[in-house]
Design a protein around this motif. Sequence first.
Motif, PDB file in Angstrom:
ATOM      1  N   ILE A 170       4.640  -1.307   5.174  1.00 16.09           N
ATOM      2  CA  ILE A 170       3.402  -0.699   5.031  1.00 16.09           C
ATOM      3  C   ILE A 170       2.409  -1.103   5.986  1.00 16.09           C
ATOM      4  CG2 ILE A 170       3.707  -0.411   2.656  1.00 16.09           C
ATOM      5  CD1 ILE A 170       2.082  -2.704   2.111  1.00 16.09           C
ATOM      6  N   GLY A 171       2.560  -2.026   6.881  1.00 20.08           N
ATOM      7  CA  GLY A 171       1.597  -2.198   8.149  1.00 20.08           C
ATOM      8  C   GLY A 171       1.788  -1.102   9.355  1.00 20.08           C
ATOM      9  N   ILE A 172       2.757  -0.319   9.142  1.00 18.27           N
ATOM     10  CA  ILE A 172       3.123   0.625  10.291  1.00 18.27           C
ATOM     11  C   ILE A 172       1.963   1.827  10.136  1.00 18.27           C
ATOM     12  CG2 ILE A 172       4.905   2.193  11.359  1.00 18.27           C
ATOM     13  CD1 ILE A 172       7.002   0.329  10.006  1.00 18.27           C
ATOM     14  N   ASP A 173       1.557   2.174  11.425  1.00 20.30           N
ATOM     15  CA  ASP A 173       0.629   3.293  11.470  1.00 20.30           C
ATOM     16  C   ASP A 173       1.399   4.712  10.570  1.00 20.30           C
ATOM     17  OD1 ASP A 173      -0.996   2.230  13.013  1.00 20.30           O
ATOM     18  OD2 ASP A 173      -0.900   3.760  14.647  1.00 20.30           O
ATOM     19  N   ASN A 174       0.471   5.125  10.015  1.00 16.06           N
ATOM     20  CA  ASN A 174       0.592   6.405   9.057  1.00 16.06           C
ATOM     21  C   ASN A 174       1.624   6.052   7.932  1.00 16.06           C
ATOM     22  OD1 ASN A 174      -0.735   8.513  10.280  1.00 16.06           O
ATOM     23  ND2 ASN A 174       0.709   8.226  12.104  1.00 16.06           N
ATOM     24  N   VAL A 175       2.006   4.862   7.588  1.00 17.77           N
ATOM     25  CA  VAL A 175       2.654   4.512   6.358  1.00 17.77           C
ATOM     26  C   VAL A 175       1.609   4.166   5.284  1.00 17.77           C
ATOM     27  CG1 VAL A 175       4.446   3.044   5.067  1.00 17.77           C
ATOM     28  CG2 VAL A 175       4.679   3.694   7.555  1.00 17.77           C
ATOM     29  N   ASP A 176       1.522   4.941   4.273  1.00 18.76           N
ATOM     30  CA  ASP A 176       0.401   4.994   3.114  1.00 18.76           C
ATOM     31  C   ASP A 176       1.190   4.784   1.865  1.00 18.76           C
ATOM     32  OD1 ASP A 176      -1.402   6.145   5.102  1.00 18.76           O
ATOM     33  OD2 ASP A 176      -0.604   7.969   4.848  1.00 18.76           O
ATOM     34  N   GLY A 177       2.284   4.021   1.842  1.00 23.73           N
ATOM     35  CA  GLY A 177       2.989   3.665   0.558  1.00 23.73           C
ATOM     36  C   GLY A 177       4.284   3.694   0.773  1.00 23.73           C
ATOM     37  N   VAL A 178       5.061   3.441  -0.321  1.00 30.89           N
ATOM     38  CA  VAL A 178       6.463   3.376  -0.325  1.00 30.89           C
ATOM     39  C   VAL A 178       7.085   4.143  -1.614  1.00 30.89           C
ATOM     40  CG1 VAL A 178       7.006   1.311   1.262  1.00 30.89           C
ATOM     41  CG2 VAL A 178       6.571   1.023  -1.249  1.00 30.89           C
TER      42      VAL A 178
END
Length: 251
Positions: A225-233
């Motif tokens: 979730i720290g990766i750019d453009n990852v807004d959740g799982v």
Amino acid sequence: MKKLMAANWKMYKTQDEAKNTIKDLINILGTELTVDRDVLICPPYTSLKVVAEEIKDINYMYLGGQNFYPAKEGAYTGEISPHMLLDVGCSYALVGHSERRHIFCEKDELLKEKVKYGLEVGLNIIFCIGEKIEQRRAGQVDQVLKSQLSVLKDINNMSGIEDRLVIAYEPVWAIGTGEVAGEKEIFEAHKIVRDELKNIYGEVGNSIRILYGGSVKPDNASDIIGIDNVDGVLVGGASLHADSFSKIVTA
Ligand code: PGA
């Protein structure tokens, strides 16, 4: 943007099991979350009602269906309508999960109808996309994701779409396999999705949440979730137990 931590229980759990799991989860997480996140639970249809009862006073938790048929009612044996999902307390539904695409042979045309109809009648939609391993090996990730997202091109005149539509990038080879995509692969795929959303929706495309799914576990959730453009799982296996899912929610 508030991150969305979604649990997909697939075809697991009786009503009692669902009730126990959601109670345990609320016990661990509390009635207020210490992190600013939304939590979504997608149980099988038979457990929607018991989960709805347990989460009704928990303001960070939402209920979702795993699928639906795009009609109000009718002679569609074995199917369930978005209205029925709304009636039982759902605010979200998944569309196009890879198991629907590959085991139940759902094609783009049907998925487009589902996204459109679901949004029109008031559900928030999590539209799932992702490439197969042979497509990745053939260098087709960009092409596959753009083609799957192209169903949204006809659904671009809805106001507030950024709050109602969520994309889940789930590489098929990472679902239920224990093989999580690497950070570089996730970064690149989410960038492709973001750029395509901006192509379709303009600036609004920046505010549509993009989830990652595929073997998310407590020990990799925080990096992902720290990766750019990852807004959740969107989590399958590790969402079945309150202990592991609670760690992911707060990762
Ligand atoms: P998994 O499933 O977390 O078990 O890989 C993810 C999903 O199918 O949404």
